[in-house]
Each structure stands twice: as C-alpha cells, then as structure tokens.
Enzyme design. Structure first.
Site, mmCIF file in Angstrom:
data_model
loop_
_atom_site.group_PDB
_atom_site.id
_atom_site.type_symbol
_atom_site.label_atom_id
_atom_site.label_comp_id
_atom_site.label_asym_id
_atom_site.label_seq_id
_atom_site.Cartn_x
_atom_site.Cartn_y
_atom_site.Cartn_z
ATOM 1 N N SER B 163 0.839 -1.189 0.000
ATOM 2 C CA SER B 163 0.000 0.000 0.000
ATOM 3 C C SER B 163 0.887 1.256 0.000
ATOM 4 C CB SER B 163 -0.932 -0.049 1.208
ATOM 5 O OG SER B 163 -2.001 0.838 1.049
ATOM 6 N N ARG B 232 -12.137 6.867 9.240
ATOM 7 C CA ARG B 232 -11.605 5.511 9.336
ATOM 8 C C ARG B 232 -12.590 4.489 8.759
ATOM 9 N NH1 ARG B 232 -6.928 2.854 9.225
ATOM 10 N NH2 ARG B 232 -6.846 1.049 10.587
ATOM 11 N N ASP B 330 -8.361 -6.568 -4.833
ATOM 12 C CA ASP B 330 -7.973 -5.222 -4.387
ATOM 13 C C ASP B 330 -8.512 -4.200 -5.375
ATOM 14 O OD1 ASP B 330 -6.767 -2.864 -3.621
ATOM 15 O OD2 ASP B 330 -4.730 -3.660 -3.597
ATOM 16 N N HIS B 363 -7.934 -5.189 -0.535
ATOM 17 C CA HIS B 363 -6.648 -4.522 -0.415
ATOM 18 C C HIS B 363 -5.856 -5.020 0.785
ATOM 19 C CE1 HIS B 363 -3.634 -1.454 -0.676
ATOM 20 N NE2 HIS B 363 -3.947 -0.975 0.504
ATOM 21 N N ASP B 364 -6.539 -5.302 1.868
ATOM 22 C CA ASP B 364 -5.876 -5.726 3.100
ATOM 23 C C ASP B 364 -5.186 -7.078 2.990
ATOM 24 O OD1 ASP B 364 -5.969 -3.693 4.847
ATOM 25 O OD2 ASP B 364 -7.559 -4.490 6.108
#
Lengths: 396, 396
Positions: B163, B232, B330, B363-364
C-alpha cells in the site's frame, strides 16, 4: 410495430409540468412495516401524457435514493435543467408520452413534497424528525398503490426504475402482481449487499456525527450541512467507477498548475467535484430524509420479505414480464446480483429479458444517454402495450 | 538454497522488542518537497535480527497509511497482539531475523513517535498542527535514508512494503538506486487514481467538518473524534471487497433477531464492525496525521516526480530487482496498476517477478496470511542475499 428499432434518443420535451399532491390516510392511517402507523400522508407526484379510456397505458416511474417526482419537463421556462429522466420520457422517447400515461411520485420519507421526517406531525405541530416511522421499500410501494388507485388505474402497463427505484419495481411485482403487466428493474438488486450497507452506514454516521444534527431535531436551526455534504460525497463515489473517474478526472488539478501543499483548497478536480456535489446537495435535501431513504434501501430484502429467504419463492408471486438491465461498471449493484434475480425469475417460468450493458460510467449509467437501453425499453413497452391491446379487444 | 520452497508460515516470534528513536536535522533542517524545512526530526523505529559485519543483510520494511514502526514482536508480554507484520517477520519466517536485519520506522507526519503535526514545534513550544509542512512520500523516504545512513547500512538488501509502504518502496528504488539491491512493492501503485484520491478526500472532509477539528488546533482540548471515526470507516470499506464483506458479514444482524427500525443502534454486523473500527482508531491515531498521510498518498506520482510523466522514464533510474504482487480483489490499487508498473520496469530491462495473487480479502490481503506470497518473498530475498554474498566474495 417496429418504430423504435431505429429509435432516436432525441424526441421532444413534455414541456411545462406541475407538481401535484395527493393526500390520503387521514382518517385511517397507513400501517407501515415497522408496526407503526402514519397519517395523513401526502404524495407529491407528476404525470405526463394522458390516461387512455381503458386505463391500460399507465407507466409508473420510480425514482432512486435522492430523486423526486420531477422526472421530465420543466416547471418554469427559466429552469436550467429538466426532470431527472427527461431523456427517457417525452413525445417520441422510450417512455412515449404520446402513447403512455407516465406517473412519478416522490417516496414516503423523502423531502420533495411527500410526507417525510421534515413534515409537520399533526399530533405535535412540529416537524416529525426522528419520530417519523422508519420506512421500508414496501411502505413506499404501499403508498404508491394508494395513488395509483386514486388515479383510476387498475393495472399498470409497466413499473420502471433504477437503483432504489428498481427495488420498488421488484417490490411492486411481487406485492401487487395483479396490478403489474410488466416491470423494468434497472441497476438494482433483490437485497442490499454488505458493501452497499457499509457505504450507507458511513454516510449516516457522517450526518449523525454533525453536532447540528442534534438527534434529528434541527428544523428550528441550521441543518447538519457538513455531515450531509460528507454523506453525499460518499454516495457520489459509489455512483461512479474507477474507470469513469479516471476518464472524467484522472489526476488533473483544479484551477492550478501545481499541487498546493495545503488542505483547505481542492488540489485535484475529483476533490473539487465531490465538494461541489456535497455543497449542492445540502441546498436541496433534508438530512433526516437521507437517513430514512438509505435505511429503507439497506433493509430491502425481497427474498426475506416475500420468499422466506428464497428469491425463487419471492418471484413465485410475480406474474409480469421483466426487462432486467445491469451495467458492466456498476460496483454498487454488480451484474452478478442482476443475474441471480433473473435466474430466480426464470425458475418461475417468467418471461424475462436480461442485458448487461457495457457502460463505463458506473452505477449512474442508468441515468445517462444509452441508445441500446432506450431501444430495449421502447420495444419492451411496445410489446406490453400490444398485449394490453389484445386483452382489451378480447374483453370487449 | 531451497529451504523456503516448503516454507512454513509459522516460524517463531522475534520476542520482546523496543521502540527506538533517532533524531537528526537539528542543526541543518530537512528540506521537504514543498520547499519548506523541518527540524529537528525524530524517527521512531524498531530493528529485529542483527546487522552482519559487511552490513549487507539489512531489509527496510515500510508501513502503510496508519501503520507504525512496530512491525513484529511485542513490547510487553501482556500485549494482546504482536506487531502488524509479525506473520512475515521473525526467525524462520520470510523476513527471517536469523538471517536478515529488519528495520521499520514510522513515517514523517505520523503520530507513532515520529515527528508529525502533533509534535511540539520548538519554535513555538506548541504542537505544529497545520503549520507542520505537508509531507510527500519522497520526504518520508528522504528521512528514512538518514536513519539508514545512521545505522551504517550503505546498501539495503531489500525494501519491502504494501500500500503506501509500497509507494515508499518504489520511491526508494528510483530516488536512491545505489542503496537498493531489491524491492518488493505489494498492493500498490505508481500514482494514486482519482478513485483513491476521492476516498481520501471524503475522509479528510469528514475530519475537517468536525467542529472539534478547529483548523487543526485541538491539542489543548478534545480531538475531532467523530470526524476521525467516520474517516476511518470510509478507509475500512476500501480495505475490504464486495466478496470479502459478503463472506464476512453478508446481511447478518448484530446481536438481534429482527431489524430495529431505528437509527441509533447497528442493525447489521457490517455496521457494527465499521463503528467499532472507527472508535478503535480514534484511540490510537491523530486526526491531523491522518490528513497528512492521506495527502502524501494522494500526491504520490512516481511518474511525474521522477519521469516527467512517464513510468518508463521513472524506472530508468532504478537498478534493483523487483518482486511485484497485486491481489485479485484489491479495488483500491487494482492489478492493472501493478501490471502497468511491471511493464515500465521491464521496458528498462529490469529483473521483475510479478504475480497477481488470488485473494478475496481485498486490499488488506497483503497483511493476511498467504503461503504463496510468503514463499515468494522468502525465495526472492534468498536470491538477493545470494547475489550480495557473491559480490562480497568478489570484493574481498
């Protein structure tokens, strides 16, 4: 008839239109799905074209999350923009007002003339705020049925809508199957995914985090404009797509040659666009209504409310012909969700046409010019009208 | 050596670790890309393993947006969780601390011990707030180089990160090509897309809309917790994927059998998850730092800063071997962006391995256990180490 095969997307405008109001449930309040009751209820609506003598040419258009009854034409000659689906509705357009009687009403819980949280509660003389009952898509449709009855339409030639409008289409098809001859759910889903709920939840939290929101009680003061603007910005991201944003904005800067190395002003066009959309929205939409309509969309689950968890069982109640369309770049209600509903319809032997339209503009594509979609809707309505005419002839 | 072909993802822990601090740029401030200067600068960092005599076994690990220097091990035996990449770093793990000297430092502009907007400005004796210079990924890397010099490492065996950590990897590879033997950019991009900028911009607007933010000057009072929590939540949506959310949450309700028909409590698990993530974040992260690190990510454009707009020209400056990995689900930095960077690397004749890993977690995924990724990184570092050993032998 094949006049629409070479369909031109132009057509003409329905011209000047007027917002109308229908009030009902004054004596006997509307019982909503939460178990609470609401009344009186006023629906803001508009109609374009004329209802024919046999009342068989009525098409109900259902708007999306923050839409309204103003689907076509203009209120004043000075209006800068026509109604939100003007490209689809008018003489010679797919929803041809020379042939069809088009009805569009603002949803219950909205803020564009229909009773919603910003309306005055007759019991208190003050705006409902959060005391307004939480509304479902089923409740919206139940209220629309009252309007359709009032207009003297026993059976709709078609129900047509995209996004949350498409949810209402699906709800109509199984809740009042006798009243729906055909249905056109566009860019929609039988149930909100976790991703779609997530976006709506963050948007709601943005509103509720604004101190001006004040538990929904802000009508005597300023509305929670900051929170509502952020909520709208979140929404706008989901209406576009990665590719759409790249083509529309990429990394182009807004009114500057160099990045600002600061936070106040927008560096990038995409930032400026989102800020502008957020600000513009605050002027026209009520924050509480945004909470209500997003909650209705999140709660929507045709499978559980009409099929004990099964889409096949839910569509067993439907009797109409369907035209289902999804858009390739729509990641809010991706094509796989439309395919699943089409399969469930087909398992019930329903007559279903399905198309995934190549479109780079994301979820919002259903609101944009698309010759293929226009042609398909025109031909689909044409077939439904032919069926209706045959039945009329038999009935005579 | 092929000890990692049958790589086990287990390994052991590096055990207890300690955060260290390196302060520099006291006499001669750091000149940052905006043209402003900053000093003194303190970097919080951690190291695991031992630097070998020839200083050829150092691997710099670069953290993502809201990460920190605590990449592995634990501070106290009572810690409930180890560092953020503990599954990758430790004895017998891909970043094998029996062989490599691992360094991880918190980025400039952050709030985990490194100088950032919450730090005290020596000129005023008060926290910088928005007077802190806007920082770029290039600035982060420039500061890291000072640390690497200080640690006596002339050439890094590898720079590794996902990232925004991957952006730093890319920046290292072209900014200090002589100092980088190999590079592992994961789940990253050479430039932030309009979509990625859009999400960050809405997150920033959520913070700046919170009255407690007060133009960034809130350190004497409460921090803008509501805005930061919403920011967040937006981030967390982008770290997952449609499929991940469906599998993890679907439409399951949170601690209830029926929907609530209300707004205060979370109905769905996905809502509860997002609220929890938002709240948890507020306790550990500074709102201004969030503005700074997202801005750095948005400004990142390797092509313009190192190649006059061309990725090929930018990577012409690189000399190292690359291992590039993207993840199929992602949608923040989709695979097509990794493919484009790989093509640009290859056009420069660079030695590049590329893999798109099938992963449903969005993405994580780069932070989660993935035996294939672990094996690839282990083998890649092994090759780099073998090269380094050969060169060492020649140099003797």
């Amino acid at each position: 008839m094949s006049e629409y095969v070479e369909h031109s997307p132009s057509g003409t405008s329905v011209g000047r239109v007027e917002k109308q109001f229908f009030t009902f449930a004054a004596d006997e309040p509307l019982l909503v799905e939460s178990g609470r009751s609401l009344g009186p209820v006023t629906l803001a609506y508009e109609t374009y074209g004329r209802l024919n003598a046999s009342a068989t040419n009525a098409v109900l258009v259902l708007h999306a999350l923050t839409g309204d009854s103003h689907a076509a034409g203009y209120y004043e000659t000075s209006d800068s923009k026509p109604g939100w689906w003007d490209l689809m509705i008018g003489p010679g357009k797919p929803l041809d007002t020379d042939r069809y009687f088009i009805i569009c009403s603002n949803v219950v819980g909205g803020c564009m003339g229909t009773t919603g949280p910003a309306s005055v509660d007759p019991a208190t003389g003050r705006p409902y705020g959060l005391s307004f009952p939480v509304i479902t898509v089923g409740d919206m449709v139940q209220a629309q049925k009252c309007l359709i009855d009032h207009l003297g339409v026993g059976r709709l030639l078609s129900v047509v809508g995209g996004s949350m409008g498409g949810m209402q289409v699906l709800e109509w098809s199984v809740r009042y199957p006798d009243m729906v001859r055909s249905a056109v759910p566009l860019a929609t889903t039988t149930k909100h995914s976790a991703l779609a709920i997530a976006f709506n939840e963050v948007a709601r939290q943005a509103i509720m985090a604004d101190p001006a929101w004040n538990g929904g009680d802000y009508y005597d003061g300023e509305q929670p404009a900051h929170g509502l603007a952020v909520a709208r910005m979140i929404g706008h991201i989901t209406y576009l797509s990665d590719e759409a944003m790249r083509q529309k904005f990429d990394r182009r800067l807004q009114d500057r040659c160099e990045i600002s190395f600061a936070f106040e002003e927008a560096d990038f066009q995409v930032e400026s666009y989102l800020r502008y959309q957020g600000q513009k929205f605050v002027d026209r939409f009520d924050a509480n209504s945004f909470l209500y309509v997003t909650k209705a969309a999140d709660y929507f689950n045709l499978e559980s409310s009409h099929g004990c968890g099964s889409a096949v069982a839910a569509f067993a109640k439907a009797q109409c012909r369907f035209l289902v369309a999804s858009f390739s770049s729509d990641w809010l209600y991706p094509t796989y969700q439309s395919r699943a509903m089409v399969q469930a319809m087909k398992k019930n032997g329903l007559d279903v046409s399905f198309v995934e339209l190549e479109a780079k503009w994301g979820h919002d594509a259903f609101l944009l010019p698309n010759a293929r979609l226009s042609g398909m809707i025109a031909r689909f309505l044409d077939r439904a009208a032919a069926d209706a005419a045959k039945e009329d002839a038999r009935a005579l």
